[in-house]
Design a protein around this motif. Structure first.
Motif, PDB file in Angstrom:
ATOM      1  N   THR A   1      44.862 -41.143 -45.271  1.00 56.75           N
ATOM      2  CA  THR A   1      45.127 -40.752 -43.919  1.00 56.75           C
ATOM      3  C   THR A   1      46.961 -40.123 -44.271  1.00 56.75           C
ATOM      4  N   PRO A   2      47.115 -39.218 -43.454  1.00 56.95           N
ATOM      5  CA  PRO A   2      48.413 -38.067 -44.157  1.00 56.95           C
ATOM      6  C   PRO A   2      49.382 -39.158 -42.780  1.00 56.95           C
ATOM      7  N   GLU A   3      50.293 -38.794 -43.506  1.00 58.30           N
ATOM      8  CA  GLU A   3      51.694 -38.824 -42.589  1.00 58.30           C
ATOM      9  C   GLU A   3      51.015 -38.058 -41.339  1.00 58.30           C
ATOM     10  N   VAL A   4      52.094 -38.382 -40.019  1.00 55.35           N
ATOM     11  CA  VAL A   4      51.669 -37.310 -39.041  1.00 55.35           C
ATOM     12  C   VAL A   4      51.952 -35.862 -39.569  1.00 55.35           C
ATOM     13  N   ASP A   5      53.469 -35.908 -39.644  1.00 54.52           N
ATOM     14  CA  ASP A   5      53.556 -34.829 -40.382  1.00 54.52           C
ATOM     15  C   ASP A   5      52.687 -33.331 -40.769  1.00 54.52           C
ATOM     16  N   LYS A   6      52.002 -34.614 -41.356  1.00 52.42           N
ATOM     17  CA  LYS A   6      50.790 -33.493 -43.098  1.00 52.42           C
ATOM     18  C   LYS A   6      49.506 -33.974 -41.696  1.00 52.42           C
ATOM     19  N   SER A   7      49.708 -34.229 -40.574  1.00 53.73           N
ATOM     20  CA  SER A   7      47.802 -33.651 -40.533  1.00 53.73           C
ATOM     21  C   SER A   7      47.721 -32.339 -39.252  1.00 53.73           C
ATOM     22  N   MET A   8      49.152 -31.760 -39.266  1.00 49.22           N
ATOM     23  CA  MET A   8      49.172 -30.259 -38.106  1.00 49.22           C
ATOM     24  C   MET A   8      48.720 -30.873 -36.956  1.00 49.22           C
ATOM     25  N   THR A   9      49.352 -29.471 -36.060  1.00 47.49           N
ATOM     26  CA  THR A   9      49.260 -30.026 -34.123  1.00 47.49           C
ATOM     27  C   THR A   9      47.884 -29.695 -34.282  1.00 47.49           C
ATOM     28  N   LYS A  10      47.871 -30.219 -33.063  1.00 54.34           N
ATOM     29  CA  LYS A  10      46.110 -29.885 -32.455  1.00 54.34           C
ATOM     30  C   LYS A  10      46.112 -29.402 -31.404  1.00 54.34           C
TER      31      LYS A  10
END
Length: 431
Positions: free
Chosen positions: A191-200
Motif C-alpha cells: 500500500t503506497p504512501e499517499v504521495d506515491k498513490s497519484m492524484t485522483k
C-alpha cells in the motif's frame, strides 16, 4: 424443496428458495454448483482480457465484478484513451483485436501515439468478446471473502444483493484494481504512501468544442495557468482529448489527493471533484477559445483512481529495471519506461523519468508470492510504487491480463508452456 432459477446474463445459479414462502427465517447461503478452472475478480480492461484469454486457452471461466457490466475504470471512469502501445498502433493479442473491432464499429479514432474511444461502444465490444469466448459473468456482485487451504485459494464468497454465493475454482486472477481479492485472502500487498498513490480525478465530457491538438493546447495552457490562476491549484498540465466525434472532448482537469481505499475519503474526494467542474468549465470558456461555447454532457459515475495497491510478487519490478537495458527473462508482456506523472503537488513527481524504449514484464511479476494459484493483472502487478506509471496504462493492462488469464487456464505452467500459448494468441513478447 423447490428451486428458483435466476439468469444473470449468461451465468445461471441454482438457488435454495425454501424460505420464499413468507418466512422470516434468513435465506440459506447459496452455492454455485459449477466448479471453474479460473475465476477472475474484476471486469475492468485487464480482467476482461484475462477472462477472454483463459477461455480461449480452454478454461472454464467465471468473471465477477461489482459494477452492472464489464469495463471497470475503462468504461465507468471515462478515460476514453487507449495508450501504452509498445509499437506504433500495435500491441499484439487482445489489444489489437479490441482496437480493430472498435474501428469497425466507429468507436475509435487513432491519434499519433494512442487512440481515443467511445466508452459505450467499448463496453458492447467487450461483452461480445466475452460471449464469443464462452466466459460466464456475474455482475453486480462483490467479493467479500476468501477460503484458502495452505498456499491455495479454494473458493471465494460473493455478495449479490442479500445473497451470498460460494464460487470455487482451481486458479484465481485478481484484476480488481485495488488488490482486494489478494487482501481478503491474506496475501502480501504493498500500500503506497499517499504521495506515491497519484492524484485522483473525475473525468467529464463536453461538446460544442472546436477541434484542438492536445500538445498545442498544453503548450498554451502552461503560461495561462501561471498568469491567470487555474481553479485547481495542483493542476499544472492540460489533460483533455478530442473524442471520436470531433466536436466532443473528455477533460481530465480535476484533481484531488487522498486514500481511495478509505471509504470516507473516497466519497469526500468524489464530492470535491464534482464541485471542481463548474469553476473549471467557466475558466475554460473564458481563457481557451476552443471551449468558448462548450457544455458539459456527462460526468463519470466513478472516481478515476490511478493507483491503490500492488501485490507482492515473485519478481518485483523496481526502479533499477527502468534503467537496465538488458532484456528480462520469462517475458509475458511489454510496458513503458516512463514513470512519475500525476504527482500530488503538480504533474511531475520527484522521481519522474522517461527512458526510451519498452521494458519487459516477467512471469514472476504477475504471480503472487503468497499463494500458488493466485495471479494478478493490470495496475496491481508486482511493482515498486514509483513504477506504477509504467504498468497502469490500458494497453499494458490488457497485455498483463492476457498473460495472467492464459497462465491460470494452463494451471500456472512452466514458462515455456506459457510462452507457447502466449505466442499462439499473438501476444507481443519482444521490444
Amino acid at each position: 424443496m423447490r428451486f428458483l432459477f435466476i439468469g444473470l446474463f449468461c451465468f445461471s445459479f441454482i438457488l435454495n428458495a425454501a424460505d420464499l414462502q413468507g418466512s422470516k427465517t434468513p435465506r440459506k447461503q447459496l452455492d454455485v454448483k459449477e466448479k471453474f478452472d479460473c475465476i477472475v475478480a474484476g471486469a475492468g480492461i485487464s480482467g476482461f482480457s484475462a477472462s477472454v484469454a483463459a477461455a480461449r486457452a480452454g478454461a472454464k471461466v467465471l468473471l465477477i465484478d461489482k459494477m452492472p457490466s464489464v469495463g471497470g475504470t475503462a468504461v465507468y471512469a471515462m478515460p476514453a484513451m487507449l495508450s501504452g502501445w509498445p509499437k506504433h498502433r500495435q500491441a499484439g493479442g487482445i489489444a489489437d483485436e479490441l482496437a480493430k473491432l472498435l474501428l469497425e464499429r466507429k468507436g475509435l479514432r487513432w491519434r499519433v501515439n494512442n487512440a481515443v474511444y467511445d466508452e459505450n461502444i467499448m463496453q458492447m465490444v467487450m461483452l461480445d468478446m466475452l460471449r464469443d469466448a464462452g466466459v460466464k459473468t456475474l455482475f453486480n456482485a462483490l467479493v467479500t471473502g476468501v477460503e484458502s487451504e495452505g498456499r491455495l485459494i479454494k473458493r471465494i464468497v460473493v455478495q449479490f444483493g442479500t445473497e451470498k454465493i460460494i464460487c470455487e475454482a482451481k486458479n484465481f486472477v485478481d484484476a480488481t484494481g485495488n488488490a482486494s481479492l489478494s487482501m481478503l485472502a491474506g496475501a502480501e500487498v504493498i500500500t503506497p504512501e499517499v504521495d506515491k498513490s497519484m492524484t485522483k480525478t473525475l473525468m467529464f465530457k463536453v461538446n460544442n468544442v472546436k477541434f484542438f491538438d492536445t500538445a498545442t493546447a498544453d503548450a498554451r495552457f502552461d503560461p495561462i495557468v501561471r498568469t491567470r490562476k487555474f481553479p485547481v491549484a495542483i493542476q499544472d498540465c492540460f489533460m483533455g482529448s478530442i473524442l471520436v466525434r470531433k466536436d466532443e472532448a473528455v477533460l481530465n482537469l480535476t484533481a484531488v489527493v487522498g486514500d481511495a481505499a478509505d471509504p470516507v475519503q473516497y466519497n469526500a474526494m468524489y464530492e470535491e471533484l464534482l464541485r471542481q467542474i463548474p469553476p473549471i468549465t467557466a475558466w475554460l470558456k473564458k481563457e481557451i477559445p476552443e471551449f468558448k461555447d462548450m457544455a458539459v454532457t456527462k460526468i463519470a459515475p466513478m472516481l478515476g483512481v490511478r493507483y491503490t495497491r500492488s501485490i507482492v510478487s515473485r519478481r518485483q519490478l523496481t526502479l533499477a529495471d527502468i534503467h537496465n537495458p538488458e532484456p528480462m527473462e520469462e517475458v509475458v508482456a511489454l510496458c513503458g519506461r516512463y514513470i512519475g506523472g500525476h504527482f500530488i503537488n503538480g504533474f511531475k513527481s520527484p522521481w519522474s523519468t522517461r527512458v526510451t524504449g519498452k521494458m519487459e514484464i516477467p512471469y514472476g511479476a504477475i504471480r503472487s508470492r503468497s499463494f500458488d494459484n493466485l495471479l494478478a493483472a493490470g495496475s496491481i502487478i508486482g511493482v515498486q510504487p514509483e513504477l506504477i506509471s509504467a504498468v497502469r496504462l490500458n494497453v499494458t493492462c490488457i497485455a498483463s491480463g492476457q498473460a495472467a488469464g492464459i497462465a491460470a487456464a494452463l494451471d500456472i505452467p512452466p514458462y515455456e508452456v506459457l510462452r507457447k500459448e502466449l505466442l499462439r494468441q499473438n501476444c507481443l513478447l519482444s521490444r
